[in-house]
Design an enzyme around this catalytic site. Structure first.
Site, PDB file in Angstrom:
ATOM      1  N   ASP A  80       0.821  -1.117  -0.147  1.00  6.95           N
ATOM      2  CA  ASP A  80      -0.021  -0.032   0.067  1.00  6.95           C
ATOM      3  C   ASP A  80       0.858   1.517  -0.036  1.00  6.95           C
ATOM      4  O   ASP A  80       1.882   1.381   0.649  1.00  6.95           O
ATOM      5  CB  ASP A  80      -0.850  -0.029   1.166  1.00  6.95           C
ATOM      6  CG  ASP A  80      -1.782   1.041   1.271  1.00  6.95           C
ATOM      7  OD1 ASP A  80      -2.711   1.189   0.487  1.00  6.95           O
ATOM      8  OD2 ASP A  80      -1.604   1.951   2.121  1.00  6.95           O
TER       9      ASP A  80
ATOM     10  N   GLU B 176       1.718  -0.320  -4.851  1.00  6.42           N
ATOM     11  CA  GLU B 176       1.004   0.703  -5.101  1.00  6.42           C
ATOM     12  C   GLU B 176       1.877   2.206  -5.181  1.00  6.42           C
ATOM     13  O   GLU B 176       2.179   2.492  -4.410  1.00  6.42           O
ATOM     14  CB  GLU B 176      -0.013   1.076  -4.004  1.00  6.42           C
ATOM     15  CG  GLU B 176      -1.191   1.903  -4.479  1.00  6.42           C
ATOM     16  CD  GLU B 176      -2.096   2.431  -3.339  1.00  6.42           C
ATOM     17  OE1 GLU B 176      -3.403   2.781  -3.688  1.00  6.42           O
ATOM     18  OE2 GLU B 176      -1.811   2.166  -2.127  1.00  6.42           O
TER      19      GLU B 176
ATOM     20  N   HIS C  91     -10.376  -1.694  -5.066  1.00  6.27           N
ATOM     21  CA  HIS C  91     -11.212  -1.190  -3.788  1.00  6.27           C
ATOM     22  C   HIS C  91     -11.583   0.119  -3.810  1.00  6.27           C
ATOM     23  O   HIS C  91     -12.334   0.595  -3.041  1.00  6.27           O
ATOM     24  CB  HIS C  91     -10.747  -1.888  -2.450  1.00  6.27           C
ATOM     25  CG  HIS C  91      -9.584  -1.644  -2.432  1.00  6.27           C
ATOM     26  ND1 HIS C  91      -8.283  -1.761  -2.999  1.00  6.27           N
ATOM     27  CD2 HIS C  91      -8.997  -0.490  -1.394  1.00  6.27           C
ATOM     28  CE1 HIS C  91      -7.219  -1.198  -2.479  1.00  6.27           C
ATOM     29  NE2 HIS C  91      -7.456  -0.600  -1.402  1.00  6.27           N
ATOM     30  N   ASP C  92     -10.445   0.925  -4.602  1.00 10.02           N
ATOM     31  CA  ASP C  92     -10.331   2.424  -4.209  1.00 10.02           C
ATOM     32  C   ASP C  92     -11.198   3.236  -5.713  1.00 10.02           C
ATOM     33  O   ASP C  92     -11.164   4.322  -5.854  1.00 10.02           O
ATOM     34  CB  ASP C  92      -9.012   3.001  -4.161  1.00 10.02           C
ATOM     35  CG  ASP C  92      -8.535   2.706  -2.997  1.00 10.02           C
ATOM     36  OD1 ASP C  92      -9.299   2.832  -2.060  1.00 10.02           O
ATOM     37  OD2 ASP C  92      -7.163   2.701  -2.756  1.00 10.02           O
TER      38      ASP C  92
END
Length: 562
Positions: A203, A260, A335-336
């Site tokens: 992340d 990410e 998911h974003d």
């Protein structure tokens, strides 16, 4: 003959992302859990995926749905127990599936014991485990804007200092300049790798290194804040930190890693993912999903219209500039992000066709594909009629700012949220047409998309012409063709307003992928070598070829050269 080194296993793999809170609830408390995932492993195996990436499952106060971790070595009670996790790993392995977890180490929760101790006073042994700064003339060190609105600095009254949080004020940033922090993170990574996981999605990994003088960013119009991203994205020591992580941890395990990395260029992507760099296997960039946001009023909430030539240029640049230098990750959904069929396709009368088309375009590119839960069904954005039905902290904070600081009314805010809000991806997985789509018999933590009676996994698996079967068949076809993994990419007709066409070539096999991104039929001339060639994939029952392809609305075909 020269000895050919086998390709790493993850170059042939397909990843399926699970947002555990919304996937499957096994105990009817309205929240998805680990046992729910285990119960659906057969479904994933039938689809043909290889790796199951699960968004954070660690103990968290859930300020940002698990991306604010308060204990890295325990399972969030809502999701189950460590025994449930061990069972999931065993059952996945029995089906040939590997588990990938989310590594969230740019920040922790403010309820993590490390931060509680760090906050206890300026002389705390863990004070410099986080980023603390004294006021500058009574003000924060700079005016950087947080991703979740407001300043990145939160004042701590008892100690008289500010701490840094690029996201929520309940997500203080770890200080990666401190070697003790890095050592603790590496030890935690070994803990989970020794439990049998096969990879990490990392992340916001390119935010770990910040310039220690915290220079001011460019002013953001309409606010008193500035854009700090040029300073904290791909910061001064980031490659040093990742090479250390690889040396100390990753090199000792057979794992896959994806970072990410918002704001990266292909050249920077090669630095992160080049095999000789010893950092990561691949990165997630965001150029295609953020298309138009840099010229829209209020960023993504302005929801600026995008054009296909823009999208093609972005994808082509990453395919060509990373070729032989690094490795691409391929995705439309996560998911974003809003649902791809709603953002890039047509989520009404051409929902099925456009969802299949997006599948074909993505899975024939070079790289490792990522499928987000429900993408294989053609799940769509949701349009809750009230803002208080949304749960996402980014949406809630942005709604307040758009209303209070920019004068937007609820109608305009809702339209923006319907188009781009993160909860579009977080409504429960639609398993069948029973109550709450088969996700839970309890009250779901967030509302189910009302279209579940028509869009659900049970119906899709029973229908040979469904989006689900197209994904299953395309995954299998992709794995049978080494040209998809190894071949070059050539974009055709860059400026064509509605057709995305490209050639994949490894000197033995040449494939043409042609896709219509519009709701109107389009005649498209193709190279002669593909006229009369084998049709490997087609999301319609028929294909009209005379002197050119006649592509129906959202039709996508894959042809093999004669």
């Amino acid at each position: 003959m020269p000895h050919l080194t086998p390709a790493p296993w993850w170059k042939d793999a397909v990843v399926y992302q699970i947002y555990p809170r919304s996937f499957q609830d096994s105990n009817d408390d309205g929240v998805g859990d680990l046992r729910g995932i285990t119960a659906r492993l057969d479904y994933l195996a039938r689809l043909g995926v290889d790796i199951v990436w699960i968004s954070p499952i660690f103990t968290s106060p859930n300020d940002d749905n698990g991306y604010d971790i308060s204990d890295y070595r325990t399972i969030m009670p809502e999701f189950g127990s460590m025994e449930d996790f061990d069972e999931l790993v065993r059952e996945a392995r029995a089906r040939g599936l590997k588990i990938m977890l989310d590594l969230v180490v740019n920040h922790t929760s403010d309820e993590h014991p490390w931060f509680v101790e760090s906050r206890s006073g300026r002389h705390s042994p863990k004070r410099d485990w986080y980023v603390w700064r004294t006021p500058h003339d009574g003000n924060p060190p700079n005016h950087w804007q947080s991703y979740f609105s407001g300043s990145v600095w939160e004042f701590d009254e008892p100690s008289g200092e500010y701490y840094l949080h690029l996201f929520s004020r309940k997500q203080p940033d770890l200080n990666w300049e401190n070697p003790l922090v890095r050592r603790e993170v590496y030890d935690m990574m070994r803990f989970w790798l020794d439990k049998g996981i096969s990879g990490w999605r990392m992340d916001t990994i390119n935010m770990l290194s910040k310039p220690q003088d915290f220079p001011e960013g460019h002013p953001l119009p309409g606010t008193d804040l500035t854009d700090g991203q040029p300073h904290f994205l791909n910061g001064p020591r980031i490659h040093e930190f990742l090479q250390e992580m690889h040396r100390e941890v990753l090199s000792q395990y057979d794992v896959v890693t994806v970072g990410e990395t918002p704001g990266v260029t292909p050249a920077e992507g090669a630095l992160y993912s080049g095999e000789d760099r010893h950092e990561l296997n691949m990165v997630f960039h965001f150029e295609h999903v953020f298309i138009g946001d840099d010229r829209a009023d209020r960023g993504k909430w302005g929801n600026e219209a995008w054009t296909l030539p823009e999208l093609k240029r972005i994808i082509s640049r990453w395919q060509t500039e990373l070729y032989g230098r690094g490795w691409n990750s391929l995705y439309w959904d996560n998911h974003d992000q809003p649902r791809a069929v709603s953002r890039f396709g047509h989520d009404r009368e051409f929902r099925v066709e456009s969802a299949k088309m997006l599948c074909t375009v993505l899975l024939f590119l070079q790289g490792t594909p990522y499928i987000y839960q429900g993408q294989e069904l053609g799940m769509t954005n949701v349009s809750f009629q009230r803002l208080d039905h949304y749960r996402d902290i980014e949406t809630i904070n942005a709604s307040r700012v758009l209303r209070d600081e920019h004068g937007w009314d609820d109608e305009r805010i809702l339209a923006a949220v319907w188009a781009r809000g993160r909860d579009n991806a977080r409504t429960p997985m639609q398993w069948d047409d029973s109550v709450h789509a088969g996700f839970t018999a309890g009250t779901p933590w967030i509302g189910v998309n009302p279209n579940f009676p028509d869009v659900n996994a049970r119906a899709a698996q029973a229908d040979p012409a469904s989006v689900w079967h197209h994904y299953r068949e395309t995954i299998a076809l992709r794995k049978s063709l080494t040209v998809v993994r190894d071949g070059t990419f050539t974009l055709l007709d860059e400026d064509h307003p509605s057709v995305f066409a490209y050639i994949r070539d490894d000197s033995l096999t040449r494939l043409l992928v042609a896709a219509n991104f519009s709701d109107q039929p389009v005649h498209y001339a193709i190279p002669d070598e593909f006229m009369g060639g084998a049709v490997l994939s087609n999301n319609y029952r028929t294909l009209d070829v005379v002197n050119a392809l006649l592509l129906q609305p959202y039709q996508a075909v894959v042809l093999k050269a004669r």
